[in-house]
Write an enzyme that holds these catalytic residues in place. Structure first.
Site, short mmCIF file in Angstrom:
data_model
loop_
_atom_site.label_atom_id
_atom_site.label_comp_id
_atom_site.label_asym_id
_atom_site.label_seq_id
_atom_site.Cartn_x
_atom_site.Cartn_y
_atom_site.Cartn_z
CG ASP A 90 37.89 44.60 37.57
OD1 ASP A 90 37.10 45.55 37.43
OD2 ASP A 90 38.23 43.84 36.64
CG HIS A 98 40.14 40.10 39.13
ND1 HIS A 98 39.48 39.07 38.50
CD2 HIS A 98 40.10 41.14 38.26
CE1 HIS A 98 39.08 39.46 37.30
NE2 HIS A 98 39.43 40.73 37.13
CG ASP A 143 35.81 41.05 36.31
OD1 ASP A 143 34.78 40.42 36.00
OD2 ASP A 143 36.69 41.37 35.47
NE ARG A 166 43.32 37.75 34.96
CZ ARG A 166 44.27 37.36 34.12
NH1 ARG A 166 45.45 37.01 34.57
NH2 ARG A 166 44.03 37.32 32.83
CG ASN A 190 34.96 40.12 31.98
OD1 ASN A 190 35.10 40.96 32.87
ND2 ASN A 190 35.99 39.56 31.37
CG HIS A 191 36.89 37.34 35.30
ND1 HIS A 191 37.68 36.22 35.09
CD2 HIS A 191 37.45 38.34 34.58
CE1 HIS A 191 38.69 36.55 34.30
NE2 HIS A 191 38.57 37.82 33.97
CG HIS A 242 32.80 44.47 34.73
ND1 HIS A 242 33.61 44.64 35.82
CD2 HIS A 242 33.52 43.76 33.83
CE1 HIS A 242 34.77 44.03 35.60
NE2 HIS A 242 34.74 43.50 34.40
CG HIS A 256 36.55 44.97 31.57
ND1 HIS A 256 36.50 43.62 31.84
CD2 HIS A 256 36.76 45.08 30.24
CE1 HIS A 256 36.67 42.95 30.70
NE2 HIS A 256 36.83 43.81 29.72
MN LIG Z 1 36.51 42.41 33.59
#
Ligand SMILES: [Mn+2]
Length: 479
Positions: free
Chosen positions: A231, A233, A260, A264, A292-293, A341, A407
């Site tokens: 990730d 992010h 991801d 955020r 999932n993002h 992920h 994740h």
């Molecule tokens: Mn995730």
């Protein structure tokens, strides 16, 4: 580590509860949520009828993004004490994070009913109500007509680049290494890429991604090495730091980013445009998987949608959403190492062939489908973990050596579990400016396929806080 005796007199039990309570408080103020969860579990064990322990453990789970567990604990707290207001807030937060907006609304309704003069509660209720209505509206349109691609309504050729724009431009509509370097510097100075260039990247990358299979399979030669990142992010400055430490992507320095990329962090656009740019420059040697993002529900709550609307337009977000749906879901190296992920699945017997067959061009359904599980590794949203037995069976059946997933934030940036067969890698150091974790990436060589871990720490970034573009419900500290 403190061990608590199982042989408890009432008196020792009393002291243990106090000690545990203090330990929990220390962990919370240190943001050491993993240990807080451990101690609250001790507390629950000692006194299973205390709603506060469940509710506090629920908060710790929320902080570590284990929303399914957070939901279960908040529900338990409310079973014990249905007048425990914090329990409703936490259950609502968990449901929001899991995309169950209607369920969240019900809890806010309860809070407003019990505390009619609580302004904060009223505001959260209204915010949540807005989302529920909007979702209902979106569903109504979606069923009316087949969604048209934003690409069809764009006239990129005729978008003009104003004379006073001195930033990077594609060369004859093509991404070059010079363009990439200029764009990364431009972003570093917090400048905005011209919208025409952003659209050019998006349209081209959609074309490239849509031609890839859901399971990407590559072979590393003896002498080749790939870098796997977890990730990121929206932590753009940490992404630049990865390139500084590990070299820029190139044909001889391949990368795989395991989902991801956005949400955020408040530099998500900069991260994703940089990654998409490299995908276009080195389509065979630069790999991206969906997290999932990379989904509408998450982007709406955790900032990416807000960021794209603030820096560009709602239409551009629509195009991002289309592109995200074409990101592959898993990648296999030399038929031995599988990267995805979230991790493995709740059902047994899933084969690589099942992954190849997933039609991924869609938003994840609420539950039950492989595409959703690949991103959440969840049993009806409750599990944060799959056991070593699940990993063992999956690897054996598919003749694989180990899996790499991301994740979950890890203090060291990576974690090796299930006797080395399940590896987690996370590349957003000091996640959200507050977790204090290291970031890591993995080198994997064709010669031996042994993971080699490299850790790094966070670098400073301009003064824009994480979650600056997130839904107000998330910013209000609704936890
Ligand atoms: Mn995730």
């Amino acid at each position: 580590t403190i061990r608590f005796s199982r042989n408890r007199s009432l008196e020792t039990k009393f002291y243990q509860v106090i000690v545990i309570k203090i330990l929990c408080d220390i962990c919370f103020s240190d943001k050491d949520y993993e240990n807080a969860i451990k101690y609250y579990s001790e507390a629950v064990d000692l006194n299973p009828s205390n709603a506060i322990y469940y509710s506090n453990r629920s908060l710790a789970y929320l902080r570590t993004e284990c929303y399914g567990y957070a939901l279960a604990d908040a529900t338990k707290a409310l079973e014990i004490d249905k007048n425990y207001i914090k329990g409703y807030y936490r259950r609502a937060t968990s449901n929001m994070a899991l995309g169950k907006f209607k369920a969240a609304l019900k809890d806010y309704e309860t809070v407003v009913r019990v505390r009619p003069n609580d302004k904060d509660a009223k505001m959260k209720y209204q915010e949540c109500n807005k989302i529920v209505k909007q979702k209902a509206f979106e569903r109504a349109i979606a069923s009316d007509e087949i969604k048209k691609s934003v690409v069809d309504s764009l006239d990129i050729e005729n978008m003009t680049i104003e004379d006073d724009y001195v930033g990077p431009k594609l060369e004859d509509g093509t991404i070059t290494l010079t363009f990439m370097k200029e764009m990364m510097d431009w972003f570093k100075d917090q400048k905005k890429l011209h919208r025409k260039c952003a659209y050019q990247i998006l349209v081209q990358v959609k074309d490239v991604l849509s031609k890839l299979p859901s399971l990407v399979e590559i072979t590393l030669k003896e002498t080749e090495k790939i870098t796997i990142c977890g990730d990121t992010h929206g932590q753009y400055y940490d992404l630049l730091n990865i390139f500084k430490l590990n070299g820029l992507p190139s044909e001889t320095n391949p990368y795989l980013f395991n989902g991801d990329f956005v949400d955020r962090g408040s530099f998500s656009l900069e991260v994703i445009l940089t990654l998409f740019g490299f995908k276009l420059l080195y389509p065979e040697n630069f790999h991206l998987l969906r997290g999932n993002h990379e989904t509408d529900n998450m982007n709406q709550m955790y900032g990416f949608e807000g960021e794209v609307k603030a820096k560009y337009t709602a239409q551009m977000f629509q195009l991002f959403s289309e592109v995200f749906q074409w990101l592959p879901l898993a990648q296999c190296m030399n038929n031995k190492v599988l990267v995805m992920h979230g991790g493995l699945f709740s059902e047994d017997g899933v084969t690589l062939d099942d992954l190849r067959k997933i039609e991924r061009n869609r938003q994840p359904p609420d539950s039950g489908r492989l595409i959703f599980q690949m991103q959440h590794e969840s049993k009806s949203g409750v599990s944060c973990q799959f056991g070593p037995d699940v990993t063992e069976r999956f690897l054996e059946q598919n003749k694989l050596d180990f899996i790499v997933r991301s994740h979950e934030v890890k203090a060291e940036g990576y974690e090796v579990t299930h006797s080395g067969k399940c590896i987690t890698v996370f590349s957003a150091p000091n996640y959200c400016d507050q977790m204090g974790n290291k970031g890591a990436y993995i080198h994997l060589r064709g010669s031996d396929l042994k993971p080699e871990f490299h850790q790094f720490t966070a670098v400073p970034h301009p003064n824009v806080k994480p979650m600056a573009y997130a839904n107000t419900l998330m910013q209000l500290g609704m936890m």
